[in-house]
Write a protein that holds these residues in place. Structure first.
Motif, mmCIF file in Angstrom:
data_model
loop_
_atom_site.group_PDB
_atom_site.id
_atom_site.type_symbol
_atom_site.label_atom_id
_atom_site.label_comp_id
_atom_site.label_asym_id
_atom_site.label_seq_id
_atom_site.Cartn_x
_atom_site.Cartn_y
_atom_site.Cartn_z
ATOM 1 N N GLU A 111 0.829 -1.205 0.000
ATOM 2 C CA GLU A 111 0.000 0.000 0.000
ATOM 3 C C GLU A 111 0.862 1.252 0.000
ATOM 4 O O GLU A 111 0.542 2.238 -0.651
ATOM 5 N N ARG A 112 1.978 1.214 0.746
ATOM 6 C CA ARG A 112 2.893 2.359 0.761
ATOM 7 C C ARG A 112 3.441 2.634 -0.629
ATOM 8 O O ARG A 112 3.540 3.792 -1.060
ATOM 9 N N GLU A 113 3.816 1.573 -1.322
ATOM 10 C CA GLU A 113 4.354 1.746 -2.669
ATOM 11 C C GLU A 113 3.303 2.340 -3.598
ATOM 12 O O GLU A 113 3.611 3.207 -4.433
ATOM 13 N N GLU A 114 2.056 1.894 -3.445
ATOM 14 C CA GLU A 114 0.980 2.407 -4.283
ATOM 15 C C GLU A 114 0.746 3.894 -4.029
ATOM 16 O O GLU A 114 0.592 4.682 -4.958
ATOM 17 N N VAL A 115 0.722 4.271 -2.737
ATOM 18 C CA VAL A 115 0.524 5.674 -2.376
ATOM 19 C C VAL A 115 1.693 6.515 -2.867
ATOM 20 O O VAL A 115 1.511 7.590 -3.454
ATOM 21 N N ALA A 116 2.902 6.049 -2.592
ATOM 22 C CA ALA A 116 4.097 6.818 -2.925
ATOM 23 C C ALA A 116 4.193 7.096 -4.421
ATOM 24 O O ALA A 116 4.790 8.095 -4.833
ATOM 25 N N GLY A 117 3.594 6.245 -5.220
ATOM 26 C CA GLY A 117 3.626 6.450 -6.664
ATOM 27 C C GLY A 117 2.757 7.593 -7.133
ATOM 28 O O GLY A 117 2.865 8.009 -8.294
ATOM 29 N N HIS A 118 1.911 8.122 -6.237
ATOM 30 C CA HIS A 118 0.981 9.181 -6.635
ATOM 31 C C HIS A 118 1.187 10.484 -5.867
ATOM 32 O O HIS A 118 0.511 11.472 -6.152
ATOM 33 N N LEU A 119 2.086 10.488 -4.881
ATOM 34 C CA LEU A 119 2.273 11.663 -4.037
ATOM 35 C C LEU A 119 3.717 12.140 -4.070
ATOM 36 O O LEU A 119 4.634 11.351 -4.292
ATOM 37 N N ALA A 120 3.905 13.418 -3.790
ATOM 38 C CA ALA A 120 5.265 13.949 -3.702
ATOM 39 C C ALA A 120 5.956 13.463 -2.441
ATOM 40 O O ALA A 120 7.168 13.256 -2.424
ATOM 41 N N GLU A 121 5.172 13.259 -1.369
ATOM 42 C CA GLU A 121 5.784 12.875 -0.102
ATOM 43 C C GLU A 121 4.815 12.026 0.719
ATOM 44 O O GLU A 121 3.632 12.351 0.856
ATOM 45 N N LEU A 122 5.321 10.936 1.264
ATOM 46 C CA LEU A 122 4.580 10.077 2.186
ATOM 47 C C LEU A 122 5.341 10.052 3.498
ATOM 48 O O LEU A 122 6.526 9.734 3.532
ATOM 49 N N VAL A 123 4.674 10.415 4.593
ATOM 50 C CA VAL A 123 5.289 10.430 5.913
ATOM 51 C C VAL A 123 4.630 9.354 6.767
ATOM 52 O O VAL A 123 3.409 9.356 6.940
ATOM 53 N N ILE A 124 5.452 8.438 7.281
ATOM 54 C CA ILE A 124 4.964 7.354 8.126
ATOM 55 C C ILE A 124 5.361 7.636 9.565
ATOM 56 O O ILE A 124 6.549 7.738 9.886
ATOM 57 N N ALA A 125 4.380 7.779 10.447
ATOM 58 C CA ALA A 125 4.630 7.957 11.880
ATOM 59 C C ALA A 125 4.328 6.636 12.579
ATOM 60 O O ALA A 125 3.288 6.024 12.330
ATOM 61 N N ASP A 126 5.214 6.207 13.446
ATOM 62 C CA ASP A 126 5.079 4.911 14.109
ATOM 63 C C ASP A 126 4.684 5.094 15.568
ATOM 64 O O ASP A 126 5.488 5.545 16.383
ATOM 65 N N PRO A 127 3.447 4.738 15.956
ATOM 66 C CA PRO A 127 3.009 4.923 17.346
ATOM 67 C C PRO A 127 3.850 4.156 18.360
ATOM 68 O O PRO A 127 4.132 4.649 19.451
ATOM 69 N N ALA A 128 4.288 2.935 17.999
ATOM 70 C CA ALA A 128 5.073 2.138 18.931
ATOM 71 C C ALA A 128 6.430 2.774 19.192
ATOM 72 O O ALA A 128 6.889 2.885 20.335
ATOM 73 N N GLU A 129 7.079 3.229 18.132
ATOM 74 C CA GLU A 129 8.369 3.892 18.289
ATOM 75 C C GLU A 129 8.195 5.226 19.006
ATOM 76 O O GLU A 129 9.055 5.648 19.771
#
Length: 290
Positions: free
Chosen positions: A258-276
Motif C-alpha cells: 500500500e505504501r508503494e501504491e501511495v508513494a507512486g501518486h504523491l510527492a511525499e509520504l510520511v509514516i509515523a510509528d506509534p510504537a516507536e
C-alpha cells in the motif's frame, strides 16, 4: 477477554456483530485481539456474516450493513478508533508547521489531535471549519488568560467559518464555502473519510465534499492526515484526486504494498510509528518516502 477463546462459533459471531454495531465499524486486527482467535478465523466469520446480510465487509474490517458510502459516524464514535495512530500522525504533522504560518484544519478527529499539538507553535493564524478544533484553541487561550502567563507560545488567531454542522462537527455549505473562498493559507491539513487511488479523497457528505474542495483551492500546500484504516475506503462523494495532495501523513499500519501504491501518486509520504513514538518520548520517529 481471554475467555473468548472458548466461545462457540455462534457466540463469537454475535460478539462481532455487537462490536460492529456499537462502534460503527471495526478492524480485523481489533477483533483478533478482542476474541483471542486468529486473523483467518475472524475473516471467515466476517465472510459468513456478510453472506447472511448481517454486516458489510470493507477493506481490513467491517461496518454495519446500513452504514455504507452515505454513512457518516459521529465525532465521539470516530474518536475511539485508532487513537495511538492519530496521536503519532498529529505529532508528525505538527513538525511540518512553521511559526507564524496561516494554517487551515478541516473537520475530523485526526485534525482535532493535530490542533492540540499546534498549541505550542507561536504566531499561527488558524482557519478551520471544525467546531472541535476551534474549541481546542479557545480553551487553551482561556486557560492561559489570553496569553497572560499560561504558556510560552502566543495564542493562535482562529478564524472559524460559519455553516451547517455535520455529525462529525464540521461546518459545511454555502456560508462556509464563501468564507473559505476569500482566504488563502500556507498549508491545509485535511482529514478524510476515505482515500484510494481510484476514488482519491472522499466523504459521505455531499456538502462537506464541496467545502473540502474550497479548502484545497485556497491552500498553497495540501497535507492529508489519515490513519491506515482510511486507505481503500470510499465515501459517496470524491472531492480530490491524489495528484492534488502534496503530502500524506499516516501511521505504520499502512503496509508495504500500500505504501508503494501511495508513494507512486504523491510527492511525499510520511509514516509515523506509534510504537516507536511511545519509546522515544517527545520525538516522533517518522520515515519519509518521497
Amino acid at each position: 477477554m481471554s475467555d473468548n477463546q472458548n466461545l462457540l462459533a455462534g457466540q463469537r459471531r454475535a460478539l462481532i456483530l455487537e462490536e460492529v454495531r456499537r462502534r460503527g465499524g471495526v478492524r480485523v486486527s481489533e477483533l483478533t485481539r478482542m476474541l483471542g482467535v486468529s486473523d483467518m478465523t475472524v475473516r471467515r466469520d466476517l465472510d459468513l456474516l456478510a453472506r447472511q446480510g448481517s454486516l458489510e465487509k470493507v477493506h481490513g474490517g467491517a461496518v454495519p450493513l446500513s452504514e455504507r458510502r452515505t454513512h457518516e459516524p459521529g465525532f465521539e464514535a470516530k474518536s475511539s478508533l485508532e487513537p495511538s495512530a492519530k496521536s503519532a500522525i498529529a505529532r508528525a504533522a505538527a513538525g511540518l508547521v512553521s511559526p507564524g504560518s496561516a494554517v487551515a484544519l478541516s473537520g475530523g478527529t485526526t485534525t482535532f489531535a493535530l490542533a492540540r499539538e499546534l498549541l505550542t507553535v507561536p504566531g499561527l493564524t488558524v482557519v478551520t471549519n471544525s467546531v472541535r478544533v476551534a474549541d481546542v484553541f479557545h480553551d487553551a487561550a482561556q486557560e492561559s488568560g489570553e496569553g497572560g502567563g499560561g504558556g510560552s507560545a502566543r495564542p493562535a488567531t482562529v478564524v472559524l467559518t460559519g455553516g451547517v454542522r455535520t455529525p462529525s462537527d464540521a461546518l459545511v455549505g454555502p456560508v462556509a464555502d464563501a468564507a473559505i473562498g476569500s482566504l488563502h493559507f500556507d498549508v491545509l491539513f485535511l482529514g478524510v473519510h476515505g482515500i484510494s487511488v481510484e476514488a482519491g479523497l472522499s466523504t459521505p457528505n455531499l456538502a462537506e465534499a464541496e467545502t473540502n474542495r474550497r479548502l484545497i483551492r485556497s491552500a498553497r500546500r495540501v497535507v492529508v492526515v489519515a490513519d491506515h484504516t482510511k486507505w481503500g475506503t470510499t465515501g459517496l462523494s470524491s472531492f480530490a484526486s491524489l495528484d492534488e495532495v502534496d503530502t500524506l501523513v499516516t501511521d505504520a499500519g499502512l503496509r508495504g504494498a500500500e505504501r508503494e501504491e501511495v508513494a507512486g501518486h504523491l510527492a511525499e509520504l510520511v509514516i509515523a510509528d506509534p510504537a516507536e513514538m511511545a519509546a522515544a518520548g517527545d520525538d516522533t520517529p517518522v520515515r519519509r518516502i518521497s
